[in-house]
Design a protein around this motif. Structure first.
Motif, short mmCIF file in Angstrom:
data_model
loop_
_atom_site.label_atom_id
_atom_site.label_comp_id
_atom_site.label_asym_id
_atom_site.label_seq_id
_atom_site.Cartn_x
_atom_site.Cartn_y
_atom_site.Cartn_z
N THR A 201 0.88 -1.40 -0.05
CA THR A 201 -0.03 0.00 0.04
C THR A 201 0.95 1.31 0.09
O THR A 201 0.26 2.50 -0.32
CB THR A 201 -0.97 -0.16 1.16
N VAL A 202 2.21 1.14 0.11
CA VAL A 202 2.86 2.28 0.09
C VAL A 202 3.26 2.82 -1.45
O VAL A 202 4.13 1.95 -1.92
CB VAL A 202 4.27 2.13 0.79
N LYS A 203 2.82 3.81 -1.68
CA LYS A 203 2.52 4.19 -2.95
C LYS A 203 3.44 5.56 -3.40
O LYS A 203 3.79 5.74 -4.48
CB LYS A 203 1.21 4.26 -3.87
N THR A 204 3.66 6.18 -2.44
CA THR A 204 4.26 7.81 -2.67
C THR A 204 5.43 8.12 -2.09
O THR A 204 5.77 7.17 -0.84
CB THR A 204 3.27 8.80 -2.31
N SER A 205 6.34 8.80 -2.11
CA SER A 205 7.75 9.22 -1.58
C SER A 205 6.86 9.44 -0.10
O SER A 205 7.86 9.07 0.98
CB SER A 205 8.32 10.07 -2.17
N ALA A 206 5.93 10.21 -0.01
CA ALA A 206 5.60 10.65 1.50
C ALA A 206 5.13 9.44 2.31
O ALA A 206 5.48 9.35 3.48
CB ALA A 206 4.46 11.41 1.28
N ASP A 207 4.71 8.52 1.63
CA ASP A 207 4.12 7.31 2.49
C ASP A 207 5.50 6.57 2.72
O ASP A 207 5.58 6.11 3.99
CB ASP A 207 3.36 6.29 1.42
N PHE A 208 6.44 6.61 1.86
CA PHE A 208 7.63 5.62 2.18
C PHE A 208 8.31 6.51 3.33
O PHE A 208 8.93 6.02 4.43
CB PHE A 208 8.45 5.65 0.93
N GLU A 209 8.63 7.83 3.39
CA GLU A 209 9.12 8.50 4.33
C GLU A 209 8.53 8.38 5.78
O GLU A 209 9.09 8.32 6.66
CB GLU A 209 9.10 10.14 3.99
N ARG A 210 6.98 8.44 5.50
CA ARG A 210 6.45 8.00 7.02
C ARG A 210 6.63 6.90 7.71
O ARG A 210 7.29 6.59 8.75
CB ARG A 210 4.88 8.12 6.92
N ILE A 211 6.74 5.67 6.89
CA ILE A 211 7.04 4.38 7.60
C ILE A 211 8.29 4.20 7.67
O ILE A 211 8.92 3.43 8.78
CB ILE A 211 6.72 3.43 6.75
N PHE A 212 9.36 4.94 6.86
CA PHE A 212 10.71 4.85 7.18
C PHE A 212 11.09 5.36 8.56
O PHE A 212 11.74 4.65 9.24
CB PHE A 212 11.54 5.47 6.19
N GLN A 213 10.55 6.89 8.71
CA GLN A 213 10.67 7.26 10.17
C GLN A 213 10.12 6.60 11.44
O GLN A 213 10.76 6.36 12.12
CB GLN A 213 10.21 8.69 9.90
#
Length: 174
Positions: free
Chosen positions: A38-50
């Protein structure tokens, strides 16, 4: 917390791991049956990464290949009480080399000895039987079908489960 095997360094993820981890998370082959599809955008990735990958330093680990210091995958324990579900993913370039079983055996020792777990489970989609074979190589036992789910692509998937109890792990380790 860091561990080593013959070929891997198993360690907490760092900011420097963002690019290779992003490549894995955005690779549909890697996440086809993981919650990260469900991670589709850079913002999604940055949120789960952090919020997850960098914040969780005792149950989420990167797999770094010793020979070239490349991040090739990750492992996670999703802990509920004294049971954990083990999740893993590997970069396609590292598939088929035995890295997941190698890291998994070491992380199960960590789970039972340091996290105090009494049971470790791992789930896989029946359409990906190689994942089940890896779980068997880690010493886990086939417990059959857990459930059937419909994933975001609309595909119905049979979720299979392998597990290992602390008692069985101790007997096998003796």
């Amino acid at each position: 917390m860091q561990f080593e095997t013959d070929r891997l360094v198993i360690r907490p993820l760092t900011r420097a791991d963002a690019a290779p981890l992003r490549a894995m998370i955005f690779d549909t082959r890697v996440v086809a049956y993981l919650r990260y599809q469900t991670v589709k955008t850079s913002a999604d990735f940055e949120r789960i990464f952090q919020e997850h990958f960098l914040a969780d330093r005792t149950t989420t680990f990167g797999l770094e290949r010793k020979r070239d210091h490349q991040l090739i995958g990750f492992f996670e324990f999703h802990v509920t009480g004294t049971t954990a579900a083990l999740t893993y993913a590997l970069s396609p370039a590292a598939w088929g080399a035995g890295y997941v079983a190698e890291a998994g055996r070491r992380l199960m020792t960590y789970g039972f000895e340091q996290l105090g777990l009494t049971r470790i489970e791992a789930h896989f989609a029946s359409v990906n039987p190689r994942s089940g074979r890896v779980m068997a190589k880690m010493g886990m036992h086939d417990e059959g079908e857990l459930k059937t789910v419909t994933i975001t692509s609309g595909e119905r998937v049979h979720v299979m489960m392998y597990a290992l109890s602390r008692a069985d792990w101790q007997r096998a380790s003796a």
